[in-house]
Every structure is written in structure tokens, then in C-alpha cells.
Design an enzyme around this catalytic site. Structure first.
Site, PDB file in Angstrom:
ATOM      1  N   ASP A 131     -10.368   0.496  -1.575  1.00 32.98           N
ATOM      2  CA  ASP A 131     -10.324   0.485  -0.107  1.00 32.98           C
ATOM      3  C   ASP A 131      -9.566  -0.775   0.302  1.00 32.98           C
ATOM      4  OD1 ASP A 131     -10.845   0.603   2.589  1.00 32.98           O
ATOM      5  OD2 ASP A 131     -13.023   0.492   2.414  1.00 32.98           O
TER       6      ASP A 131
ATOM      7  N   THR B 262      -6.065  -3.191   1.632  1.00 33.44           N
ATOM      8  CA  THR B 262      -4.994  -3.373   2.605  1.00 33.44           C
ATOM      9  C   THR B 262      -3.691  -2.866   1.994  1.00 33.44           C
ATOM     10  OG1 THR B 262      -4.553  -5.562   1.709  1.00 33.44           O
ATOM     11  CG2 THR B 262      -6.092  -5.446   3.553  1.00 33.44           C
ATOM     12  N   ASP B 263      -2.606  -3.036   2.719  1.00 36.38           N
ATOM     13  CA  ASP B 263      -1.295  -2.703   2.177  1.00 36.38           C
ATOM     14  C   ASP B 263      -0.964  -3.631   0.997  1.00 36.38           C
ATOM     15  OD1 ASP B 263      -1.072  -0.848   4.199  1.00 36.38           O
ATOM     16  OD2 ASP B 263       0.053  -2.171   5.520  1.00 36.38           O
TER      17      ASP B 263
ATOM     18  N   PRO C 216      -3.416 -10.299  -0.361  1.00 41.82           N
ATOM     19  CA  PRO C 216      -4.456 -10.101  -1.367  1.00 41.82           C
ATOM     20  C   PRO C 216      -4.499  -8.693  -1.932  1.00 41.82           C
ATOM     21  CG  PRO C 216      -5.413 -10.852   0.739  1.00 41.82           C
ATOM     22  CD  PRO C 216      -3.945 -10.714   0.946  1.00 41.82           C
TER      23      PRO C 216
END
Lengths: 284, 284
Positions: free
Chosen positions: B155, B157-158, B162
Site C-alpha cells: 500500500d 506511494t508512487d 520512500p
């Protein structure tokens, strides 16, 4: 200098497109028409400040509005398109050799003429010999017919301005009458996400449910319309869009499409629960 | 005074949200975290300027990331969630009584703590007794396991900042190893519409195809992510998401959902032709 075209989705959010050039602007008796050139979406045009068609994703809208009914009844011969002055819906229809007649009824001739000049990607097939163009009010036009069309496509703007009358019970009743006994009506059915659009979606569905034997709604991903979650209505006298889906027959035609295929035909009628509920509880 | 939160989808277009209040802002060692309050979307938070979660449509993302794998293998007992510090994915997982363990590995503890304070709609189930929180790097965490998990959900981020390491071949290989012989991996799979997102979508798919026996992609309508057309990857060792779909079994659980249902489970794997082609031709 940077020019931004901004479109309000609601009072509280908006989408902005960087514009290389504002190509053209005209106030007609019906609406304000603007053409722009942009890096991201190519040429696009707006009516009263709302995005209608752009070169990047018009194929999604036009494929979904045409190929779904054509894959349910590939015998369609006479088609009435109301609105759709950009020509994109007509372009997709002309790909079917079996279609004999396409009546395009666009209230604002300037939309057609300007699209022919600035947006040939959609307007290029308006000179097909099967196309008859009528620059008049679709609401009045449809009253003149009885059991004539196999398919009516309401390729309209939102129900404000010139598009308003294309979302009324009277109009839908007249469409029903103008269709033959195997007739299908496809209409621009708004969107479930932002409150105002959702209201119009529910109202349109409630009205159609009272008139047509079969009323379904199907969805597609349209990135440049508010929320990207947009719908068409499928209303018909006898055909169910899934159990009467002629996938093999359609595939034998060998049409090359970029968005539509036999899978997405089926999948597009599978709606999220919150949309289903809105439609089930819809009232006029 | 009007404050607008603006998110660039590309260099040439952006989405703006009218903000009532900028609730909180913090630069952590990993990223910049901002919380806002808005009329249209309720409370929302961003990481490095990109919308992560808002109260209006988080249910779409979190239902689709969790219920699809759970309806394919309702026997899932051990789950690893990498990223997802807002808690929305964990919230949906805790609704399954059969799940015994949920390891949440979030590199940035501040995301979790701030969501607990400002976004209880997603963070409310992080105190479930089956949830173990680990504030460390998911890339390292997953290396420690062998044949342990039934389900891993990335789950993330793009793939910038990170999230970058969560899109690598090494990481996917370690996920494969950490899964048992019936394991499923779900990952945030970007979007086909804007060029940069589409590149990442293709790369992720090409990598997964080389590792997992079964790799499919499914779509959902997510209005507040760029283009509204967003994807998850379904990679597994034995289960096909359609032929192994246990719709009746899932329905017997009686979970109330707002977006997910057994129809949309199937429909979400039916992709537009242009997306299918991008995935078929995808290269690392």
C-alpha cells in the site's frame, strides 16, 4: 506567460490545463464556444466553460457511446444522434457498413463548422454519404418520427443551457415513440461522484425506468470529465445489454478500437455498490 | 481569503481543492506530511504534495485493495501490509474474523500517529489486537520471512521518495519468498493515462510477470488520484482472481461495502484495450 484553462467541478474543486494558445472564441445564440491548444490534451473545445472533447481521450467517450449498442444489435440500420456536433459519435457509427442512415441533429451549427475546422479528429466523417445533418432542436425533431429508428444516441451536454430539454420525461417519451419495436436509446448519463452530477444521474435514470422496458447504466473512465467516473444509460424495448451481447458477431467485424472490447462491454455494466444504490433509490 | 491546495498531475495540468484550514504540517526524515480540512473532501492528507487519503473517497481504494484478494482466498490468516500508515487497509482487513495476524510495516511512524490524531476514519482499527505495528523499512522487513504470509499488500506511494524501493525486482522477489505456497501479492499499480504513471505501471507489471505464476491487473474509479483511473496488481502463486473467485463464500460473510461487490470484482479485471496492450508489451 502561462495561460491556464480552469474548469470548476464544484464550487470547491477545479481542474486546470496549461494552454499554449486560445485558438478561437465565439458566443453563438446558444452558448459560448472556445477552442484551445494544449500540451497534455492536444486541441480541445469547451461549451460554456465545460470540456467537451479533447484529442487525448475523446476515443473513450465515443467508442463507449457507440460500440455498446452496436454489439447488442449489430443489425442496426437507422441511427439518430442528438447533439454530438463534434462528429466523434458519427465517426464511430460510420465504421459499420450495415448502418444505412445517420441523422445528426445539432442545435448549434457553429459547433459542427468549428469542429470541422479545428478538430478533424472527430469531425472527419461528417461528409459520409449516409450522414444527414440537421441544424435544429432535437426535442422538436424527434417528435416527427414514429417507430423509425433502431438506435437513438443522446450525445448531450449537461442538463443546463441547450442540453436541459434532453433530460426531460417528454423528450424520453418522444424518443421511445421514434424508436421501432427493437429500439435502443443511449444517453449521456452524468456521474455519481459530485453531488450535482449525481442528482442529474439519478433523475435521468428514474425517468427512463418509467418509460423503457429495460434500463441499465454503464460506466467508463473518462479522465477529463469531472471525477473521471462517467456513465451512459442503456434503455431499450427488448434487448438486455448483457444477455443479448453478440460478442462473437461484433468481433468478426474486425473493428480496431482503443478502449472498447468485448470484456469491457460486460465489465462496464458492473457498478460499484454506492452507484447501484443511488440508481435503485432514484426518484424523479 | 481562499486557500487552494494544488496537485500537479503533470507539468501541464493540475487539480485544485479549496481548503478551509491547513491543519498541520511536518517535515519528517522521510517526507513532508500535510493535513487539510476541505468542504468537498473532508479532511485529507498529503505526502510530499500528493493526495494520499481523504474522507470522501478513501473507501474506494481501501475496499478494492483488501476485498479482492479476500474473496479469492477467504482462508487468509496472516497478512503483511507495507506502507498504509493511514490505517485504511488495516481497517478493512480487521473486518475478517478469520484473519489472525496483520503486520503493518510503515517506515514513517509520524504518518500513523498523525492519522490517529486527524484521520480516525482510517486509523481507528490500528489498536485491534491482531495488528502488530512495525516502524521500519518494509524492504528489509520482508527479507526476514520465508513462506510465512498468505497475503502481502503493498500500500505504497508512487515510486519516488520512500516508495521507490517498493517497485524493485529485489523487493518483489523477497515478497514472493515471504509468501507461502498459496500466497497473493496486491500492489499499488499506478495508472495508464498520464505518461509518467503509465511508465511505472508498465515497469511494475513487467517485473511481477517474471516472478509470479499469475499476474493480473484490476482497475477502479478513484476520483482524487490523477486521471481517476487507477490500478492494483494481483500477483499470486496459484490463485486466478476470476476462476478462483469465491463470490458466494464472500457474500455469506455479510460485510457491508460501499464500492466493492461480487460484480465489480469481476468487472474490475476487464480492462480497456489500450491498457491491456500497454501491459502486454510492458518491459522492465
Amino acid at each position: 506567460m502561462t495561460i491556464w484553462y480552469s474548469e470548476n467541478y464544484t464550487e470547491n474543486c477545479k481542474f486546470d490545463i496549461k494552454v499554449n494558445r486560445h485558438i478561437y472564441s465565439e458566443q453563438t445564440p446558444f452558448q459560448k464556444i472556445d477552442f484551445f491548444e494544449s500540451e497534455e490534451f492536444g486541441t480541445f473545445f469547451t461549451l460554456d466553460g465545460f470540456m467537451m472533447v479533447n484529442e487525448k481521450d475523446e476515443f473513450i467517450y465515443h467508442e463507449m457511446i457507440v460500440h455498446v449498442p452496436m454489439a447488442v444489435n449489430p443489425e442496426i440500420k437507422r441511427v439518430l444522434v442528438i447533439g454530438g456536433g463534434d462528429g466523434g459519435t458519427v465517426r464511430e457509427l460510420t465504421r459499420y457498413e450495415g448502418i444505412e442512415l445517420i441523422d445528426l441533429v445539432e442545435i448549434d451549427e457553429r459547433v459542427v463548422r468549428l469542429c470541422q475546422e479545428y478538430l478533424p479528429i472527430t469531425a472527419s466523417k461528417l461528409d459520409d454519404s449516409r450522414v444527414r445533418m440537421h441544424f435544429e432542436d432535437g426535442i422538436e425533431f424527434v417528435k416527427k418520427y414514429d417507430g423509425y429508428y433502431d438506435l437513438i444516441i443522446v450525445d448531450s451536454t449537461d442538463p443546463i443551457g441547450p442540453g436541459e430539454g434532453l433530460f426531460t420525461i417528454d423528450f424520453y417519451n418522444n424518443c421511445y415513440k421514434a424508436l421501432n419495436d427493437r429500439g435502443i436509446l443511449i444517453n449521456q448519463h452524468e456521474s455519481p461522484y459530485y453531488e450535482n452530477d449525481a442528482q442529474e444521474m439519478k433523475r435521468a435514470h428514474a425517468k427512463l425506468k418509467n418509460i423503457f422496458e429495460i434500463t441499465k447504466v454503464y460506466q467508463y473512465h473518462m479522465p477529463t470529465y469531472a471525477s473521471g467516473h462517467w456513465l451512459f444509460g442503456f434503455a431499450s424495448k427488448v434487448y438486455d445489454p448483457i444477455s443479448d451481447h453478440k460478442d462473437k458477431e461484433w468481433e468478426r467485424l474486425g473493428l480496431i478500437t482503443k478502449y472498447y472490447n468485448s470484456n469491457i462491454h460486460v465489465g462496464s455494466f458492473m457498478l460499484p455498490t454506492y452507484v447501484q444504490k443511488m440508481l435503485e433509490n432514484a426518484q424523479i
